[in-house]
Design a protein around this motif. Structure first.
Motif, PDB file in Angstrom:
ATOM      1  N   ALA A 142       0.825  -1.206   0.000  1.00 50.80           N
ATOM      2  CA  ALA A 142       0.000   0.000   0.000  1.00 50.80           C
ATOM      3  C   ALA A 142       0.859   1.256   0.000  1.00 50.80           C
ATOM      4  CB  ALA A 142      -0.929  -0.002   1.207  1.00 50.80           C
ATOM      5  N   LEU A 143       1.953   1.238   0.738  1.00 52.55           N
ATOM      6  CA  LEU A 143       2.833   2.407   0.805  1.00 52.55           C
ATOM      7  C   LEU A 143       3.474   2.692  -0.550  1.00 52.55           C
ATOM      8  CD1 LEU A 143       4.126   4.620   2.466  1.00 52.55           C
ATOM      9  CD2 LEU A 143       5.912   3.011   3.161  1.00 52.55           C
TER      10      LEU A 143
ATOM     11  N   LEU B 299       1.672   5.549   7.608  1.00 52.58           N
ATOM     12  CA  LEU B 299       2.432   4.718   8.544  1.00 52.58           C
ATOM     13  C   LEU B 299       1.855   4.817   9.949  1.00 52.58           C
ATOM     14  CD1 LEU B 299       6.093   5.365   7.350  1.00 52.58           C
ATOM     15  CD2 LEU B 299       4.713   3.322   6.991  1.00 52.58           C
ATOM     16  N   LYS B 300       1.365   6.012  10.295  1.00 48.79           N
ATOM     17  CA  LYS B 300       0.760   6.182  11.621  1.00 48.79           C
ATOM     18  C   LYS B 300      -0.531   5.383  11.725  1.00 48.79           C
ATOM     19  CE  LYS B 300       0.138   8.178  15.672  1.00 48.79           C
ATOM     20  NZ  LYS B 300       1.025   7.897  16.841  1.00 48.79           N
TER      21      LYS B 300
ATOM     22  N   ARG C  65       0.007   1.556  11.734  1.00 48.35           N
ATOM     23  CA  ARG C  65       0.770   1.026  12.888  1.00 48.35           C
ATOM     24  C   ARG C  65       1.776  -0.029  12.430  1.00 48.35           C
ATOM     25  NH1 ARG C  65      -3.702  -1.026  16.919  1.00 48.35           N
ATOM     26  NH2 ARG C  65      -4.401  -1.977  14.966  1.00 48.35           N
ATOM     27  N   TRP C  66       2.589   0.369  11.430  1.00 51.90           N
ATOM     28  CA  TRP C  66       3.500  -0.563  10.778  1.00 51.90           C
ATOM     29  C   TRP C  66       4.538  -1.157  11.728  1.00 51.90           C
ATOM     30  CZ3 TRP C  66       8.794   0.437  10.554  1.00 51.90           C
ATOM     31  CH2 TRP C  66       9.185   1.686  11.007  1.00 51.90           C
ATOM     32  N   ASN C  67       4.907  -0.395  12.779  1.00 55.07           N
ATOM     33  CA  ASN C  67       5.958  -0.881  13.684  1.00 55.07           C
ATOM     34  C   ASN C  67       5.411  -1.602  14.908  1.00 55.07           C
ATOM     35  OD1 ASN C  67       4.832   1.386  14.770  1.00 55.07           O
ATOM     36  ND2 ASN C  67       6.754   2.298  15.500  1.00 55.07           N
ATOM     37  N   THR C  68       4.097  -1.868  14.919  1.00 55.27           N
ATOM     38  CA  THR C  68       3.505  -2.620  16.018  1.00 55.27           C
ATOM     39  C   THR C  68       3.647  -4.109  15.724  1.00 55.27           C
ATOM     40  OG1 THR C  68       1.896  -0.858  16.389  1.00 55.27           O
ATOM     41  CG2 THR C  68       1.416  -3.017  17.373  1.00 55.27           C
ATOM     42  N   GLU C  69       4.187  -4.828  16.654  1.00 58.13           N
ATOM     43  CA  GLU C  69       4.424  -6.256  16.429  1.00 58.13           C
ATOM     44  C   GLU C  69       3.107  -7.011  16.339  1.00 58.13           C
ATOM     45  OE1 GLU C  69       6.833 -10.017  18.506  1.00 58.13           O
ATOM     46  OE2 GLU C  69       6.953  -7.990  19.339  1.00 58.13           O
TER      47      GLU C  69
END
Length: 301
Positions: free
Chosen positions: A227-228, A290-291, A294-298
């Motif tokens: 998507a990005l 990205l916010k 929540r791409w960096n949420t495991e």
């Protein structure tokens, strides 16, 4: 002691041998053009590219005073959201389909690559020919079905009005974006372990529940990347709109990239200012995406 210091320095500098060329390439191809672009947006430049001195914020003032600027920026946002959302939704369905076993599955996968392998410009031109008001295939089909009178008569021109042109532009953009996105999601589906599905099946979970609670969460990394990349590609897309409508009639189908190119013919400094606005908008859209994603949420497994 001196030898140990030299040895440590040598080990510290060794990675530069490998990453140095990449850093230089990024600096020359990415960073330097951005610096020049920002610098040009504060200069007065003739139509022939001759710098005539500084121009302060006049280029930005002139740009923001353009009567079509607000509409172009709003249309750019709608363009990105519409194309990316439709592409992702359809690609999710196609990826799930192609992840199943069915006859001629390999042939179907090869066929999906065709819109991606072909030139985007060539694809846009083909669709423009198909939508020609006089000899286009679409008009011929509408005539055969007796629907042309309801759409404007013998001179029906789908690309001649913004109300019909924009949906067709979105359709073509989705058409050329589907293959990459579908294959990216297929790669993501391939990483999901089968024992997770077996455990859910033993627990009596329904297919919809399994897809929503297992497949989508585990597919999120691939979905985020796909998507990005689509957000950045669609926002900066030029060939489709330029080849099919040139942003016309008026600026009714122009996005910010098309508007920037048109401005270049009359005022290079103002066009550079539009480029800076485009660059900033891409960064903002990327940060917001990205916010929200929540791409960096495991992902829990």
């Amino acid at each position: 002691m001196h030898q140990k210091s030299q040895s440590r320095m040598s080990r510290a500098l060794t990675p530069l041998i490998w990453i140095g060329p990449a850093v230089i390439l990024i600096a020359v191809v990415v960073i330097w053009p951005v610096v020049v672009m920002i610098q040009s947006s504060f200069q007065k430049i003739s139509r022939f590219g001759v710098v005539q001195g500084g121009n302060g914020f006049d280029n930005y003032t002139k740009l923001f005073d353009e009567p079509d600027f607000g509409g172009v920026m709003f249309r750019s946002l709608i363009w990105v959201v519409a194309v990316v959302v439709l592409t992702v939704v359809l690609s999710l369905a196609l990826a799930q389909l192609f992840n199943q076993k069915f006859p001629l599955k390999r042939v179907a996968r090869w066929a999906l690559i065709a819109p991606w392998a072909a030139s985007v410009l060539m694809t846009a031109i083909i669709f423009k020919w198909m939508l020609d008001p006089e000899a286009g295939l679409v008009n011929m089909i509408l005539v055969d079905l007796g629907l042309l009178d309801a759409l404007g008569g013998a001179e029906a021109d789908p690309l001649g009005k913004a109300s019909t042109a924009m949906p067709w532009l979105v359709f073509v953009a989705v058409f050329v974006s589907l293959p990459f996105t579908t294959y990216a999601l297929l790669a993501g589906l391939a990483t999901i372990p089968s024992d997770v599905y077996e455990a859910a099946k033993m627990d009596g979970a329904r297919k919809l529940r399994v897809y929503w609670s297992i497949t989508l969460p585990l597919l999120r990394p691939a979905l985020t990347v796909a998507a990005l990349i689509n957000v950045m590609n669609v926002f900066n897309n030029f060939p489709i709109i330029w080849a099919m409508t040139h942003g016309q009639p008026g600026y009714s189908t122009a996005t910010s990239t098309i508007f920037m190119f048109i401005l270049k013919g009359t005022d290079i400094g103002e066009s550079a200012a539009m480029s800076v606005v485009n660059f900033g908008m891409v960064i903002v859209l990327t940060a917001v995406f990205l916010k929200v994603s929540r791409w960096n949420t495991e992902v829990a497994r």
